[in-house]
Design an enzyme around this catalytic site. Structure first.
Site, PDB file in Angstrom:
ATOM      1  N   GLY A  52      -1.144  -7.676  -1.870  1.00 21.52           N
ATOM      2  CA  GLY A  52      -2.212  -7.748  -0.882  1.00 21.52           C
ATOM      3  C   GLY A  52      -2.354  -6.487  -0.050  1.00 21.52           C
ATOM      4  CE  LYS A  53       3.137  -3.117  -0.463  1.00 17.61           C
ATOM      5  NZ  LYS A  53       4.096  -2.339  -1.307  1.00 17.61           N
ATOM      6  CG  LEU A  54      -5.401  -1.171  -2.698  1.00 17.00           C
ATOM      7  CD1 LEU A  54      -4.627  -0.366  -1.676  1.00 17.00           C
ATOM      8  CD2 LEU A  54      -5.288  -0.507  -4.064  1.00 17.00           C
TER       9      LEU A  54
END
Lengths: 357, 357, 357, 357
Positions: B293-295
């Protein structure tokens, strides 16, 4: 011919031969006479043995996803048996260690998995390795809860990590990097703790109580240099590069400002995958480190360009077979990392001033 | 043939042709239709342009010896013209920037120089680049003297670096990363400040006065996440990997814990030389970042496997030609990083609790 | 201070500055004063200019998927304008060139495409680039048909490739590497032709007529060395490494056995992505080449660690702006590669004996 | 929690533990449950075991300075014990093997030696390994003398290398790659023989007698494909990439044109140091190979990103302990490579036409 052989051509390469059921030690011993990174890995063992036979304080730096990747009990072993004296680590390696010490696991995956599918199941991928994000969130909360139990004052990462290891041991009784370091009284520094999930846990404690979660990373700089000043003979073993590599070197450089007896590490091993020619610190050569005085000009040193997950199991298994005596005899420092001040051989080290001789 | 072309074969590679006196922009434009890292570099420009045309807060991460290697005025330019909104850097890049802003220089050397000779002349080598260690020591003292002038309390690295940039500007009036960020009111975070010569300077201030030199890196974690919470549309540009890469991603992940509107960066560019298959964070793929979920799963993203010193001059020169309008029109955040609390668009952000919506 | 500056600290790094609409030449010129691979790329242009200003015969070696990746018209340009005198290539680069010269295309894809889906549609992937396997099969047949028209005798790869370029030009009138070399009378050697689809085409001719498809690659060795003996001043430009890199060096080493005037290449540029420390030839350093006499001890040389698709468009665009005069004035060899014997400056070179002086 | 574990999280990483005196086999077995390249190396053993238990013809490709670097007797061992059935090699590996089989040596050096000094003593450096150029020249003459004894006709590299191995065995009685292949009747192909010192030896024979030294590398293409057509189940093991990697794949692709039973290799192992993202063949992924049909979509496959000198000693030592039974039972092809036509299981294979079923 009658012609004298060149001085350069003294020691022949000995082709490696296959011996069934050979031990790791025997394999590595015979790799000393081959070439390239195989030879370098074999040389790393010899240099490590010399470290153990010397009076050097041995620093180990760990970067890269070593704990998630199955290396954490090797590092714990190095701590327990005092192959090393002081650990400098990224936060991630300590966090993924804590995850497993708390009974959670990392899982075998593949680099070609569908990351959208993983994201939808809240699974985090580290190349070919997987973990549950929900479990990670629980770790963060567990860390935050621990932080909130601590007295409200700044802690060096060293003191904080000792207490974290203690708490983890008391709660789980499981082996790991943090718990081994707690039990063996080996100090751990984590200069980039703010760039890790341990830092996130600390920040969540702060979120609940604004007086909590102060880490004095500048104190770590002074304390680590004072470790060098106290015992100016030092060695560095670097796995993966990163902040630990430089922090270990910085301790020596900083110590030398205050004590002329310090002259750079006497031994150096690095196992890295970065190339030197892009200028970054992780891949920088040990020769370059000599220009800075990070390494003594006379130091024995070797760089192994290899993934740690290939090199370390073979290296430490071999070392284990040949280093028992050296481990027993070695003149190692005795630390007490339990208090605000780090104690070395019975004497505390300042964390707010350099120990001028 | 009569056979329908495959859906996969829609857009042909256009061989690059040589045009005398072509501009960097024209070169890069035509590289969009070639392959491999050349295409990726050209794609990076398009994605950066989309960032500028969006409402995203743009983070830039800088690791590797970029300032020593001649990249610091490009980074200053990106700050001054607001190609980016927030810088996350290693300490070394800020330190080598300060060195030059103070009027000192790095010098052209070679990787094959004799490091023993360099050491004996107190010259430090960074691959093919040299600097005077005596000048470095004076920087450390200069930093320590500045630190001793500050009020005695913990500072986030962001607040500390703003004040350092201010002092540097007032004393020198020279352009550089720190001074540009001061003038443009662009915040700088340095999560691993303890692993750098800026940290060493701070520690030397502490050595003289034990109440000095406290950096609150945990506050940085909260503050950086609050930047994301305030404006949940974000973008990341990473040069070299290292702690800045993860810290920028961590800000998004941490923000999402407290605010559901946050869903990972919307755009991502990384220019790195590390390979993904060793598992380390610097080389990790942007696809992997999506699992965490960083991107965002829908993010536009590109990895350029290239030395920054090759890629960045061409990329930013080209961008400069095509982005004037976008820079003027962009909906960028306005920061005031001068105080204990970071102010965004007139409203302060907490540094001790996450800004829940 | 009054202290004399070290002899090592003479030439300062000049930070790169962003200039809108700067030309490639201007960008590269200013990269000479930065560090790492950016500086090396800029240095490559200066060395290439010196090659052009000297009396050296300039060899270019091309390996890696340069033609599929959009570099073929740059190489054609280098041939047409005689930036180089003799090409040594992998078969793949010539084959993918032929594919496009025949009017077929390579296509833009992605490294994350589903290879099973591609296989089912008969599409071949080269990292992020695609092509139709059916079109490739037709190329093979086209090559086989051409081979069957040739007189039945062994051909050096040089003679064969000249005739192939001639046929391709006559049939298509299109620019490309093979057709440019035909028109500019620049010889092409392909020592590993058996490891390529051109070799496959030759083998399919043999399949139909067992007297067809004999390539005399040993003749190539002699002929290439004789090129060096005829004009002992030589230069090498290597893109990607591979068999061309060694073949160009081998020509010099072999020539020196027979002619003492030969003393290694006088200039060397290599743009490679392989690292030297694994011992392979592609990544081997130019210093190492000096130990073998492949390169003169006094040679001017530079290695650029970079993907060719990033480096070459910038490098040759810049070179184009500054080398017009040098190209006109240069003392280049004139070849006639059309016959069984290669003719240099009007005199034929043997292909079955070394030209002893 | 009561929540079902994700399907992705089935098999946990098992941290590697240190066991004194563990065998290589035991080390590698436990590396199957770690991550990154360590796991891949361990997986390579399992896949190799499956190859041995199948009916596949096993090709081995060798590139990089393996023989100079001390790997030649491992390769000889693989040939002698029929871990593999057919070798495809660069010329250099065969040449450096011949050098040692003839009683000469390579020597242990260092990458930081002074290459001008080495050149003046006529010592050739391969990264950290040295050899006498005078001895190399004598090898070339020895090869030329042997070539001049052969009947004057073109030889496939396979036939030529068999005869070279035979001559070497008769003269020296020493173990090595060429002599082991001679004795075990394992064919060796060398598609890029013109790019090697063996080619130089052949060219020197031609220099003395212009009817000598014809190598029919196009015949090699046909013959190698016919090996696949004869036994369509195949496997590939690639060390280092280079021309052997592609040649082995090409044999399968070419075979499939003529025989529908051929569907790509069933098993694939590659140990390489090149990265895939530059588009070159050496680093290309095994997934990419599937798009071409070089590898079956169902193939079992693994890439190990590692220096062969680290990976191979451990891998083959471990394999030796677990593969005895499999080696005895395996359904391997029996070759007779002594004549103009390669004989497989008693039946000759054409070298001038593809064996259509």
């Amino acid at each position: 011919m009658g012609r004298r052989k060149s001085r350069f051509l003294r020691k022949a390469v000995e082709p490696f031969t296959i011996v069934a059921d050979a031990t790791a030690e025997n394999v590595l011993e015979r790799m000393e006479r081959i070439s390239f990174q195989g030879r370098n890995l074999a040389t790393a063992r010899r240099i490590w043995e010399k470290m153990l036979g010397s009076d050097a304080t041995i620093f180990l730096g760990t970067a890269g996803a070593l704990s998630a990747g199955g290396m954490r009990l090797i590092i714990a072993h190095l701590i327990e048996h005092r192959y090393i004296d002081c650990l400098v680590s990224t936060g991630a390696n300590l966090y993924h260690d804590l995850h497993e010490t708390r009974g959670r696991r990392h899982f075998i995956g593949s680099p070609t998995l569908d990351d959208a599918a993983l994201a939808s199941e809240r699974i985090d991928r580290v190349y070919d390795t997987l973990a549950s994000e929900d479990e990670f969130c629980k770790n963060d909360e567990w860390i935050a809860a621990f932080v909130l139990k601590l007295e409200r004052r700044p802690y060096t990462s060293r003191e904080f990590l000792y207490k974290l290891g203690e708490h983890l041991w008391n709660e789980t009784g499981n082996r790991g990097i943090l718990t081994a370091a707690y039990q063996a009284k080996v100090p751990i520094f984590c200069p980039a703790i703010a760039d890790s999930s341990i830092g996130m846990g600390l920040s969540q404690a702060r979120h609940r109580d604004q007086t909590a979660g102060y880490v004095d990373v500048i104190g770590d700089i002074i304390e680590s240099a004072n470790v060098v000043i106290r015992r100016p003979s030092t060695a560095t073993i670097v796995l993966g590069g990163g902040t630990p590599k430089n922090f270990i070197n910085q301790a020596s450089v900083q110590a030398e400002f205050y004590d002329d007896r310090v002259g750079g590490h006497k031994f150096a091993i690095q196992i890295v995958t970065d190339a030197p020619y892009y200028g970054g610190a992780s891949g920088s050569s040990l020769e370059e480190a000599q220009s800075w005085g990070k390494l003594s000009i006379e130091s024995e040193k070797v760089t192994v360009h290899c993934d740690v997950t290939v090199a370390l199991p073979l290296l430490v298994t071999a070392l284990e077979s040949t280093s028992r005596d050296a481990l027993h005899k070695r003149k190692r420092p005795e630390f007490d990392p339990s208090g605000r001040l780090l104690v070395v051989n019975g004497q505390p080290l300042a964390d707010n001033r350099y120990q001028e001789p």
